[in-house]
Design a protein around this motif. Sequence first.
Motif, PDB file in Angstrom:
ATOM      1  N   THR A   1       0.699  -1.155   0.164  1.00 53.42           N
ATOM      2  CA  THR A   1       0.120  -0.069   0.069  1.00 53.42           C
ATOM      3  C   THR A   1       0.747   1.333   0.071  1.00 53.42           C
ATOM      4  O   THR A   1       0.544   2.357  -0.692  1.00 53.42           O
ATOM      5  N   ASP A   2       2.027   1.054   0.592  1.00 51.46           N
ATOM      6  CA  ASP A   2       2.965   2.445   0.577  1.00 51.46           C
ATOM      7  C   ASP A   2       4.161   2.292  -0.312  1.00 51.46           C
ATOM      8  O   ASP A   2       5.021   1.560  -0.232  1.00 51.46           O
ATOM      9  N   THR A   3       3.670   3.177  -1.734  1.00 51.41           N
ATOM     10  CA  THR A   3       4.870   3.017  -2.581  1.00 51.41           C
ATOM     11  C   THR A   3       6.297   3.646  -2.087  1.00 51.41           C
ATOM     12  O   THR A   3       7.195   3.167  -2.790  1.00 51.41           O
ATOM     13  N   VAL A   4       6.198   4.567  -1.693  1.00 55.46           N
ATOM     14  CA  VAL A   4       7.271   5.234  -1.154  1.00 55.46           C
ATOM     15  C   VAL A   4       8.193   4.403  -0.246  1.00 55.46           C
ATOM     16  O   VAL A   4       9.351   4.241  -0.681  1.00 55.46           O
ATOM     17  N   TYR A   5       7.524   3.712   0.565  1.00 54.34           N
ATOM     18  CA  TYR A   5       8.366   2.711   1.509  1.00 54.34           C
ATOM     19  C   TYR A   5       8.708   1.546   0.772  1.00 54.34           C
ATOM     20  O   TYR A   5       9.877   1.160   0.742  1.00 54.34           O
ATOM     21  N   ALA A   6       7.839   1.184  -0.183  1.00 51.05           N
ATOM     22  CA  ALA A   6       8.162  -0.004  -0.987  1.00 51.05           C
ATOM     23  C   ALA A   6       9.514   0.253  -1.815  1.00 51.05           C
ATOM     24  O   ALA A   6      10.239  -0.568  -1.735  1.00 51.05           O
ATOM     25  N   ARG A   7       9.338   1.210  -2.525  1.00 51.37           N
ATOM     26  CA  ARG A   7      10.645   1.762  -3.224  1.00 51.37           C
ATOM     27  C   ARG A   7      11.870   1.960  -2.376  1.00 51.37           C
ATOM     28  O   ARG A   7      12.948   1.514  -2.843  1.00 51.37           O
ATOM     29  N   ARG A   8      11.726   2.584  -1.362  1.00 50.95           N
ATOM     30  CA  ARG A   8      13.040   2.580  -0.358  1.00 50.95           C
ATOM     31  C   ARG A   8      13.382   1.454   0.034  1.00 50.95           C
ATOM     32  O   ARG A   8      14.603   1.175  -0.008  1.00 50.95           O
ATOM     33  N   MET A   9      12.383   0.551   0.289  1.00 47.66           N
ATOM     34  CA  MET A   9      12.755  -0.984   0.745  1.00 47.66           C
ATOM     35  C   MET A   9      13.556  -1.670  -0.217  1.00 47.66           C
ATOM     36  O   MET A   9      14.428  -2.374  -0.150  1.00 47.66           O
ATOM     37  N   GLN A  10      13.265  -1.507  -1.669  1.00 49.01           N
ATOM     38  CA  GLN A  10      13.427  -2.423  -2.576  1.00 49.01           C
ATOM     39  C   GLN A  10      14.910  -1.736  -3.290  1.00 49.01           C
ATOM     40  O   GLN A  10      15.660  -2.373  -4.083  1.00 49.01           O
ATOM     41  N   ALA A  11      15.171  -0.366  -2.770  1.00 46.91           N
ATOM     42  CA  ALA A  11      16.233   0.260  -3.402  1.00 46.91           C
ATOM     43  C   ALA A  11      17.654  -0.379  -3.354  1.00 46.91           C
ATOM     44  O   ALA A  11      18.181  -0.767  -4.204  1.00 46.91           O
ATOM     45  N   PRO A  12      17.959  -0.787  -2.042  1.00 45.92           N
ATOM     46  CA  PRO A  12      19.244  -1.438  -1.858  1.00 45.92           C
ATOM     47  C   PRO A  12      19.404  -2.832  -2.786  1.00 45.92           C
ATOM     48  O   PRO A  12      20.279  -3.390  -3.036  1.00 45.92           O
ATOM     49  N   ARG A  13      18.183  -3.497  -2.451  1.00 46.86           N
ATOM     50  CA  ARG A  13      18.307  -5.081  -3.257  1.00 46.86           C
ATOM     51  C   ARG A  13      18.617  -4.668  -4.748  1.00 46.86           C
ATOM     52  O   ARG A  13      19.235  -5.513  -5.381  1.00 46.86           O
ATOM     53  N   HIS A  14      18.135  -3.776  -5.403  1.00 48.99           N
ATOM     54  CA  HIS A  14      18.005  -3.620  -6.876  1.00 48.99           C
ATOM     55  C   HIS A  14      19.550  -2.953  -7.094  1.00 48.99           C
ATOM     56  O   HIS A  14      20.066  -3.526  -7.989  1.00 48.99           O
ATOM     57  N   ALA A  15      19.912  -2.160  -6.080  1.00 47.80           N
ATOM     58  CA  ALA A  15      21.309  -1.649  -6.277  1.00 47.80           C
ATOM     59  C   ALA A  15      22.554  -2.788  -6.209  1.00 47.80           C
ATOM     60  O   ALA A  15      23.325  -2.716  -6.849  1.00 47.80           O
ATOM     61  N   ARG A  16      22.087  -3.855  -5.368  1.00 47.89           N
ATOM     62  CA  ARG A  16      23.023  -4.656  -5.420  1.00 47.89           C
ATOM     63  C   ARG A  16      23.223  -5.588  -6.607  1.00 47.89           C
ATOM     64  O   ARG A  16      23.971  -5.885  -6.941  1.00 47.89           O
TER      65      ARG A  16
END
Lengths: 257, 611
Positions: B490-505
């Motif tokens: 439900t929280d896009t901002v939060y979801a993107r922030r959570m996914q950021a390091p995984r994608h970066a890795r």
Amino acid sequence: MKLYAKYFGTTLFVLLAFVFTDLAMAQISKSESLSKFVSAGLAYKSGEYSEAIAIYEEVLDGDKESGALYYNLGNSYFKEGKRGKAILNYERALQLMPRDSDLQFNYRHARSSVKGYGEQKPSNILNRLAQAHVQFYAVDEMVVIITIITLALGILYLLSLYLKWPTKLRQNFFIILGVFWLIYTAGFILKFQQDKNMAITLTNAKATFEPRQESTTHFQLSEGIKVKILKKQDNWIKIKRADGKLGWVQEDAVERI
Amino acid sequence: MNISFISTKLSRISVSLLVGLVLFLQSAIAQDISFDAEVSTNRAVVGNPIQLTLIIRGTQKISPKQLPPIDGFDIQYQNSSQRFTTINGQFEGSVSFQYSLVPLKVGNYGIPALKLAIDGKDYTTQPISIEVVDSAGGVSSPSQGTQTSLDDRIFVRLETSKQEVYLNDRVPIKMLLYIANVDVDDIQYPQLEHAGFTVEKDDQYKKYQQIIQGVRYTIFEFNTFAYPTRLGALTLGPVQIECNLIVRNQNRRSSSGRGRGVFDDDFFSGFFDRVEKRPVTLKSDPITLNVLPLPEDGRPQDFSGAVGNFNFDVSVGPRELKVGDPITLRMKIRGNGNLKAVEFPSFANQDEFKLYDPIIKEENNTKILEQVIVPKSDQIETVLAIQFSYFDINYGKYRTITRGPFPIKVEKSDQGEGVKVIGLGELATSIVPPEKLGQDIVFIKDSAGTFRAKGAWLYRRVGFYIFLFVMGIFWGVAYIFYKQTHRLKTDTVYARRMQAPRHARKGLMHAKKLLEEGKREDYYTTIFKTLQNYLGNKFHLSSGAVTFETIEEILLNKQGADMASVRNRLKIIFDECDMIRYASGQITAKDMQENYQKVEQIIDYLERHVK
């Protein structure tokens, strides 16, 4: 990480040791208790009540108890003419098997011969209902019921979240379970309070105004009367009779249920 | 149509039934009419109203009456009430009128006899005296509206009809408990102090109501008899009655919450019950009796102390028998007096009979002796007369009753002169108390049930708490898991922030591969995209909006020790990525390695310091 595992292992060991402490403390095994129970029963059947009492008490000294054991012991004391001890053991049996009809009959019969102030019946309907509710269950049964309701509340809450139940349905479930939880928890607390520090008089005793041998007698206590222990001072005990009268008796005149 | 017909019929039936009932009640109402006046108390405080109730029994055809002015009181009519009661199947109707009387002055006043005419006949109440006191005049509880002290509302009296009595005389004693305007429970049987007296024990009592000085008292009457055993002025009493007063505790709520444990006994016992029992001990005044000695004049030789009014009977049977056969001798003393102290006269011709132990029983003012006597020879012709003497309390003199002699005919025994060993006859067996059935306990149990360690209640076991703890952990994990997945959805901002390091890795791994392969342009494209995606996810920006200027602006607002160096490094990376497009030849493998490390450090730093 290894350090954590080590601590966790130690903690688990200590906790498990606590869980099985009951077994460690017991002096006689369950099979030994059972064989003593049977031989005490044989002594009772042949009229050897004092011998039956001695064997039943051995089982209790071995840190084992059961509702039927207290019931049979109560019967043996009654046959020996020790009304106070009989009522004491019936009371203990009632804590373990409160709905046993034989036990209820014998308990009433033993108490019918007790003179003087007994417990008074509650005056209003709510109080009577509360008493009936409290006396219907053993303490362990109440604990199990409260635990089950609490778990059900927790599980249903999670289910309602995961399965996206409508708010109305969720509310209804929680109101119903919540009411049951309150009834049983209040019942448990009431029972706990009522059973705490209760005792039975073992002889026809005199309750005095002060904890001294030469003190004036305040009132009489018939053998088998239920009293509440308020405090202890040397070998004197301050008791409260069902009608609210307070007095001091010698320690050996009463025994805790 | 049918329905309306039925309902009309039903209503007619019900109306006629109602009329019939009213007529029946009218006719069944007892005809005896009485007129009484009652007051709520005899002691009043100036200004505090008391209640006067006029009760007319036996009729209901009365309208409220205006009372005449009463000296010392202001009178106000309040209301009326009607009542039907059935007494032995007879209906009795009554009507009550309530008046409020406000005392105006201190002093002794009275409500005069009130008159009422019903059907041409006059009825009058008893006059009532009322003491009006000042509020400071020792009145116990003015707040409750009942101005009398407790002693006036509940008290005990000891009464007897005689003042002068003879030794061993039967003295009727009344112990009376008076109760008015107070609730009482658990009334104990009265304890009578009776030094010098023998007192009969009797648990029976009578309960009735009586109006005394205008106040209605409920009276418990305990009757017993006392027998003086010493001479002179003897004090009987006081009598003491224990009971519990029912007190309504209005301040319970406020008091239970202050200075007491939440689970105190009182709280729970009072949870459902707002009344309290307070034990009280009530004492009467003692009474003095003058005990007279029995007169010496005319005292018979065989007088054994029986005082009262008695009948004496003797029966002997069978009259025809053989030597050794039993005869039953039966003596009966019946009457009012101290039967316990009465002794049976001795049997006269004792030598000629073999005597067995008598059986004596006492019931309903009668004392009976039954004795088996066996004639020793065939020469015996009579059982001699038996005399019983007593002091007749009604006439104040001694009386002797003689029964017999009883002629008997004794024949020689067929078996010689030997005396038969016999048991008690038929009469004796009838004295055995009735058999009691079912007065014992139920037999023991054969099954021991489940043995457990003593006192091992579930709530005392550590295992139980471990179970609860484990269940709590499970619940907590499940709850946190739900919350997390729910927020990610439900929280896009939060979801993107959570996914950021995984994608970066992932991007970094790919870039590292390209770095090792030496694909310079692909490497920079990947590293730029990775950084662009990471920063876009981290600060919730679209890919197009991620430029060094926008990121620098955001980072300027963030706190951190190395934030300035991060900004510098970020600028270098962005510049390098730009440079690769037109001057790729200037970038060495070493630069790429440093670039990779810088990106890794920036992501690591931002993850750790920027939330």
